[in-house]
Structures are given as C-alpha cells and as structure tokens.
Design an enzyme around this catalytic site. Structure first.
Site, PDB file in Angstrom:
ATOM      1  N   CYS A   1      36.305 -36.309 -24.000  1.00 33.67           N
ATOM      2  CA  CYS A   1      36.484 -37.708 -24.398  1.00 33.67           C
ATOM      3  C   CYS A   1      36.236 -37.857 -25.890  1.00 33.67           C
ATOM      4  O   CYS A   1      35.086 -37.948 -26.334  1.00 33.67           O
ATOM      5  CB  CYS A   1      35.547 -38.625 -23.610  1.00 33.67           C
ATOM      6  SG  CYS A   1      35.768 -40.383 -23.996  1.00 33.67           S
TER       7      CYS A   1
ATOM      8  N   CYS B   1      34.527 -41.158 -26.786  1.00 33.54           N
ATOM      9  CA  CYS B   1      33.099 -41.173 -26.447  1.00 33.54           C
ATOM     10  C   CYS B   1      32.274 -40.362 -27.444  1.00 33.54           C
ATOM     11  O   CYS B   1      31.187 -40.772 -27.855  1.00 33.54           O
ATOM     12  CB  CYS B   1      32.873 -40.587 -25.055  1.00 33.54           C
ATOM     13  SG  CYS B   1      33.880 -41.290 -23.747  1.00 33.54           S
ATOM     14  N   ASP B   2      32.787 -39.195 -27.815  1.00 32.51           N
ATOM     15  CA  ASP B   2      31.964 -38.221 -28.530  1.00 32.51           C
ATOM     16  C   ASP B   2      32.396 -37.911 -29.957  1.00 32.51           C
ATOM     17  O   ASP B   2      31.673 -37.221 -30.679  1.00 32.51           O
ATOM     18  CB  ASP B   2      31.941 -36.901 -27.739  1.00 32.51           C
ATOM     19  CG  ASP B   2      31.379 -37.077 -26.337  1.00 32.51           C
ATOM     20  OD1 ASP B   2      30.489 -37.927 -26.167  1.00 32.51           O
ATOM     21  OD2 ASP B   2      31.827 -36.378 -25.421  1.00 32.51           O
TER      22      ASP B   2
END
Length: 326
Positions: free
Chosen positions: A143, A146-147
C-alpha cells in the site's frame, strides 16, 4: 444445544467491523462481533495488525502503530457494549431467516441473527519472493498510500511491481517521496489505461522495466536494500537498488462465506447499492475492503462500517414495525 440468537452479528474485526459494532451497540442493538482467529491469514484486527506506523488516521498527530490502533478500536467496541468472540465463522446461510451461523469446529448451527454485517476485508496479493517475509513492513509493502511517506522511503529509490492502473497510480504517488521509482512489468506493455500509461512513461522520476520480474528481496541490517530481477526475454539477471518494494498486483476479497449466496463483481468483491452497504440479500450488509476495491484505507473502511450499522439499524427498525402491524 439451541443456537444463540442475536439482533445483529458483525463478521470481521478491522476498522469497518469495529466501527459498525460501536454504532450498533450505542443504538442498543446488542451486537456480537466475531473477530476470527487468523481468519484470511490475519490476527484479530485485520490488515492493520501487520502494519507499523499509521500516520494518516485522524486523531493521532504523532501517528500510531497499526496493532495499537486496532486494540483501541476493540476496547471501544467492548466499552460500548459489543460482545466480542475470538472465533472464526466458517459457514453462513443467507437464505434462512433468521440467518444461520456456524462457528469453526461445529457441524451444527451455533448462532442466528436477524441482520448480518460482512466486514471480512481483503488481503493484498503477495509474490512470496525469497526474502519477502524477512523484509515485509521493513521495506516491502502492498500500500503506497499507507506507507509511502514513511521515513525509510524518503529520498530513496523505490520499486513498484505491476502494470495496471493501480501500479501506475501508486508509482506516480511514490514520486512525491522517493528519489527514483522503478516499475517492473512482466509483459512487454502496460495494462493501465492509455492516459495512466502515458503519464507514467513520461514522468521524469519513473523508469519502467518491461519483460522484467523480481526474483528476490535483498537487504542489510534488517531493511530492504536491493531487488534482484530477471528479464523474461533476454534471460539476463539484474539487481536494482531499492529501499522500498511495493506490490500493486491486486487484492483478494475474503468472500468465501457468501460466495454463491450474494452478488459479487467480476473481481470477487461484494456488490452494494451505490452510496450504501446494502447487498442484494435482504438483511445482509457489507462494509470495508470486502466491498471496496478502490480506496482500501482504514478511514474509508471505518466510514463504511458506520454506514452498515445505520443501514442495519434502519432495516431492523422497519422489520419490527412490519411485525407489529401483522
């Protein structure tokens, strides 16, 4: 032993499931939440339990660990009155009324419910490369949104695997943080739409490697440092310096419980009425990544859990009114 009856059951323990449970409990519907034990390959709490720093969930200015966030959601569910069972549901009969539910290890119906919310999530497809387990969440992610902003990726070379729209979008997104983004495509062309493909190929910080597959994740001091590659045409082996490796090869929604009982789209996600959590089965609602193949974020999952709870509450209320009129 007779099955235990519930007004509403929530199956799944990620942000969607716990948010739904919180709203249902506050509406005095006494929900039961089955959080599962390693269901879909995850511990109770879902995908977030496998992540480290979560920096984009509102309310945590300094970020929060994924597991810690899910522990707090679980505690809030219980504090509001949710009954939480650490058991996996192996069978659900959506044709009977009330719904029939089987817990793992039982051949008999263990529970029934007037309404059910499916919040079983989805899991990112992994390649099971040598070194993947070692560097998962230590350089390897599924992701980018997300990261991508995590410090270990800033101003570092990154690699994205995939050739579709998701891979193109994630690669372009990562150019905000990485010094260089390499995209590995196993075919001789991108599957992405023409617009996305052109945008990707023209980006000055992106290099697309066609006919190329990753073969191993390499690192040092516990962090990813390189990705070994293989050219499917020239048969040449190579190595790319990379502090981040991002998979963009799709997700698998956890729909085995309802397959053949509820409408799914071509990718296996539960179909819901746009703008709601309502499925084609009366009294069955879907929330979170099991019905969302576009956003797949903790915050959107939580929002859809709220929607499912409100939809279920409305359904039960209308059902009660009809019963009283008979």
């Amino acid at each position: 032993m007779a099955p235990t009856h519930h007004q509403v059951a929530v199956i799944g323990s990620g942000p969607a499931g716990h948010t739904a449970a919180i709203y249902l409990a506050r509406a005095n519907l006494n929900p039961i939440l089955f959080e599962g034990m390693m269901a879909n390959g995850f511990a109770p709490g879902g995908q977030l339990t496998t992540t480290t720093d979560v920096e984009n969930f509102p309310g945590f200015p300094k970020g929060v660990m994924g597991g810690e966030l899910m522990d707090m959601m679980r505690a809030q569910s219980e504090n509001c009155g949710t009954t939480i069972e650490t058991e996996t549901i192996t069978k659900l009969d959506t044709q009977s009324r009330p719904f029939k539910i089987w817990r793992e290890g039982s051949e008999e119906v263990t529970d029934t419910a007037d309404a059910v919310i499916i919040a079983t999530g989805a899991s990112a497809k992994r390649m099971n490369l040598p070194g993947e387990d070692v560097y998962w969440q230590n350089g390897i992610s599924a992701c980018a949104v997300c990261d991508g902003a995590v410090p270990i990726f800033r101003n570092k070379p990154l690699v994205v695997i995939g050739g579709g729209d998701s891979a193109a979008e994630e690669a372009i997104y990562l150019t905000k943080y990485g010094s260089k983004v390499h995209v590995l495509v196993r075919r001789d062309q991108l599957r992405a739409s023409k617009v996305m493909a052109e945008r990707l190929l023209k980006h000055p910080k992106v290099t697309v490697h066609f006919n190329t597959s990753p073969t191993e994740a390499l690192g040092e001091n516990g962090l990813l440092s390189h990705v070994s590659t293989f050219n499917n045409v020239t048969k040449e082996a190579g190595k790319i310096e990379a502090n981040g490796l991002f998979y963009a090869i799709g997700h698998e929604p956890a729909t085995s419980l309802v397959k053949g009982q509820v409408d799914l789209d071509v990718d296996g996600y539960i179909k819901t009425v746009p703008g709601s959590s309502v499925t084609n089965v009366e009294g069955l609602f879907a929330a979170g990544d099991v019905q969302d193949k576009r956003y797949r974020q903790a915050i959107t999952s939580a929002g859809s859990g709220c929607m499912a709870a409100l939809d279920a509450e409305r359904y039960l209320s209308e059902r009660e009114e009809v019963t009283e009129q008979l």
